[in-house]
Design an enzyme around this catalytic site. Structure first.
Site, PDB file in Angstrom:
ATOM      1  CG  HIS A  49      -1.944  -1.069   1.233  1.00 11.88           C
ATOM      2  ND1 HIS A  49      -3.211  -0.943   0.726  1.00 11.88           N
ATOM      3  CD2 HIS A  49      -1.869  -2.349   1.685  1.00 11.88           C
ATOM      4  CE1 HIS A  49      -3.877  -2.074   0.898  1.00 11.88           C
ATOM      5  NE2 HIS A  49      -3.070  -2.951   1.466  1.00 11.88           N
ATOM      6  CG  ASN A 121      -8.000  -4.384   0.976  1.00  9.72           C
ATOM      7  OD1 ASN A 121      -7.332  -3.389   1.237  1.00  9.72           O
ATOM      8  ND2 ASN A 121      -7.496  -5.593   0.931  1.00  9.72           N
TER       9      ASN A 121
END
Ligand code: HDE
Length: 662
Positions: A49, A121
């Protein structure tokens, strides 16, 4: 201007020299101060990420759910400030915004009982069931260690090698091959907490809960060929989109919904509610809407806020608790650990973006970069001092109390048998998609596996897919030009009788209008200003935006105008992939001149082959011809000589014409 110690500077242009041409003196403390700080500007990027973008906003609780949780953030009507960071997973910090990838959807609520981080997510399941495999997964998907590529791409051997050997990944792969993995923008993505958590009420009674974010803007993705081109023409496509939307006052909003269920449901459900590779279909446990998040402020400084924000699954508040999901349990170690590595001090929680907005009182002291000046005499407990000198005390009633489910059993390294069905929900997902979505999934598998160089990996993957859906496996084998391999032996027989879940198709939450979307209008000298104005007005009327594109950025002389009207883009820098729909308002000789430009041909032919709506005027015929679409016009090609601008804009709401024969 000062140096870092606050000393006023007289010159920020020149270092301190002997004579006119040097040498530079070691004594130059101003230069040394500046270089010292610069040399240390970078901190380690997130190991996953790394590429992300943040914004501030507010959560408003809209329902009374005190029967479910005592979390103060859910007191009806309460507004809680928050910070969101959206991200891709695989790419490094400087990678592009629209790879095929999962998106992070991490929300930090600054509640009045401490920070609650919902680190989710844009897909409701994950690749693996146990935290033990996370480093392997990430190693496999990131650039290969012996060559250093590919960047931000799953289409390579090591990723598919790993997942083809991990049948539990099959469901997540289905999502990853779907349109969800190439969202049009952060604003048009759903979010999921993924794991099962617990809600705890004031009496300590608990129920299981799964969290969902539903974008009010509707769901929307791009097509793969478009994503490839967006990444070249605007690598910052998603961050720019969010920034522009917020800066223009078009604040994106998501509803927060929960699926709440008890032990009885958990025991009767076909799958294990602790298994993060499984969903609970909305048709089985409906969503309950409990609040709304609005993003309404961009960051002042990307490093200070977006880079330094430290999300942690272990940041929960009274009224919320963990479940035994083994992935969640592993995460709650990892996130704290990673912050120390990245931010370098246990006091990272004092950085403004991480600091709770409620009083913080404890006997933790000192450490690198301590910002607080903790007063009082006692820095330990128990102590016999009173008042401020004695410091804070824990509160058995108001404080966080862990739920007390009975736990028992042998101590073993084991995967529960209830986690063994790896294929049934993968098939369920595929069969719940619309026809174009299914086609995109097939194409994505074929594309990705065609990039895999080792044939055995491709075959193993197709062998797994046969357990999920035979038609899909056959289509992928055909697309790869291989014989259908024998199916992998499943641990338990997959079920093909699960009823499809329409809520899994993005079409179930499609946008209702062109609001928040962008029309690209190709203009030239002689473009009709009235029509341009009318189309712009109609788009803006529904909350969309219009950007104009011309041959030269200095502008065009609209029909009857002496002065130039500036355009937003020169054609080379604004391919049609950057717009949700296009209008060709070029006219006269200039349209012919434009049609000779290669970028114009691509502009029109891409809009057509990406299934987009195209508005055109009679004078734009040369553009349609050069792109080879003049003879193929369909219902999503609108002759603006006869169709009213409002009707054109109303039609744009459907975004794409998937039936088009491209
Ligand atoms: Fe993460 N994950 N993760 N993850 N994750 C990180 O924490 C980890 C997982 C997610 O914008 C890291 O601060 C482990 C699932 C998001 O800053 C790290 C496991 C989900 C973000 C980490 C998982 C996520 C991260 C790296 C398996 C969806 C970005 C930098 C047990 C529910 C947050 C950091 C941001 C970031 C570990 C699996 C979402 C290393 C060990 C499942 C959105 O701590």
């Amino acid at each position: 201007m000062t140096d870092s110690q606050g000393h006023p500077l007289s010159d920020d242009q020149n270092s301190l020299k002997v004579g006119e041409r040097g040498p530079v003196l070691l004594e130059d403390h101003v230069l040394r101060d500046k270089l010292f700080h610069f040399d240390h500007e970078r901190i380690p990027e997130r190991v996953v990420h790394a590429r992300g973008y943040g914004a501030h906003g507010t959560f408003t609780a809209t329902e009374d759910i005190s029967d479910l949780t005592r979390a103060s953030v859910f007191s009806k009507g309460k507004e809680t400030p928050l910070f969101v960071r959206f991200s891709t997973v695989a790419g490094n910090l400087g990678s592009f915004d629209v790879p095929r990838d999962v998106r992070g959807f991490a929300v930090k609520f600054y509640t009045d009982e401490g920070n609650w981080d919902l680190v989710g997510n844009n897909m409701p399941v994950f690749f693996i069931q146990d935290a033990m495999k996370f480093p392997d997964l990430v190693h496999a998907v990131k650039e290969e260690q012996d060559r250093g590529w590919p960047q931000a791409a799953s289409a390579h051997d090591t990723f598919w090698d790993f997942v083809s050997l991990m049948p539990e990944s099959t469901h997540m792969l289905m999502w990853l091959m779907s349109d969800r993995a190439i969202p049009r923008s952060f604003r048009f993505m759903q979010g999921f907490g993924v794991h099962t958590y617990r809600f705890v009420d004031a009496e300590g009674a608990s129920a299981f809960v799964k969290f969902h974010w539903i974008p009010k803007q509707g769901l929307q993705s791009v097509v793969w060929n478009e994503a490839v081109k967006i990444n070249g023409s605007d690598p910052d496509y998603h961050r720019r989109d969010l920034w522009n939307a917020i800066q223009s006052g078009d604040y994106p909003e998501w509803d927060l919904a929960v699926q709440v269920f008890d032990d009885e449901f958990a025991d009767s459900f076909e799958f294990d509610v602790l298994d993060p590779t499984k969903i609970i279909p909305e048709e089985q446990v409906p969503l309950r809407f409990i609040g709304t998040m609005q993003l309404n402020r961009v960051v002042d400084n990307v490093f200070a806020e977006t880079e330094q924000v430290a999300f942690m699954t272990q940041n929960i508040v009274p009224g919320i608790d963990f479940s035994n999901d083994p992935l969640l349990q592993g995460r709650s170690f990892s996130y704290l650990d990673t912050q120390l590595k990245r931010l370098g001090s246990t006091n990272f929680s004092e950085l403004p973006v991480n600091a709770p907005r409620c009083p913080v009182m404890h006997f933790q002291r000192d450490g690198h970069m301590q910002m607080g000046r903790q007063a009082g005499r006692a820095n330990y407990e128990p102590n016999s001092f009173t008042g401020a000198a004695g410091g804070p005390r824990a509160d058995r009633q108001a404080g966080f109390r862990t739920v007390e489910p009975p736990e028992a059993g042998d101590t073993r390294r084991i995967r529960a048998e209830s986690f063994a069905d790896h294929y049934s929900q993968a098939g369920l997902f595929y069969r719940s998609q619309s026809t174009p979505e299914q086609e995109h999934i097939r194409m994505a598998y074929v594309f990705e596996l065609s990039k895999v160089e080792i044939p055995a990996i491709r075959e193993r993957m197709v062998a797994n897919l046969r357990n999920a859906d035979e038609d899909l496996a056959a289509a992928v084998a055909d697309g790869l030009g291989i014989d259908l391999p024998e199916a992998t032996e499943p641990a338990v027989p997959p079920r093909h009788d699960l009823p499809p879940s329409p809520a899994l198709s993005m079409t179930s939450r499609a946008p209702k209008s062109f609001a928040g979307r962008k029309l690209g209008v190709l203009v030239s000298d002689d473009t009709d200003p009235d029509l341009l104005g009318a189309v712009t007005g109609a788009v803006e009327g529904v909350g969309g935006t219009v950007e104009t594109i011309g041959l030269r950025v200095g502008g065009v002389r609209l029909k009857g105008k002496r002065s130039r009207t500036p355009v937003d883009h020169k054609i080379d820098g604004a391919p049609s992939v950057l717009f949700d729909a296009v209008a060709l308002l070029a006219a006269g000789e200039c349209a012919t001149e434009l049609s000779r430009h290669p970028a114009v041909k691509d502009f029109v032919s891409d809009a057509f082959s990406h299934y987009k709506h195209i508005g055109y005027v009679e004078g734009a015929q040369p553009l349609l011809s050069v792109a080879g679409v003049a003879g193929k016009l369909d219902q999503a090609c609108h002759d603006l000589g006869s169709v009213e601008p409002e009707a054109f804009v109303a039609a744009l709401a459907s975004l794409r014409r998937w039936e088009r024969d491209v």
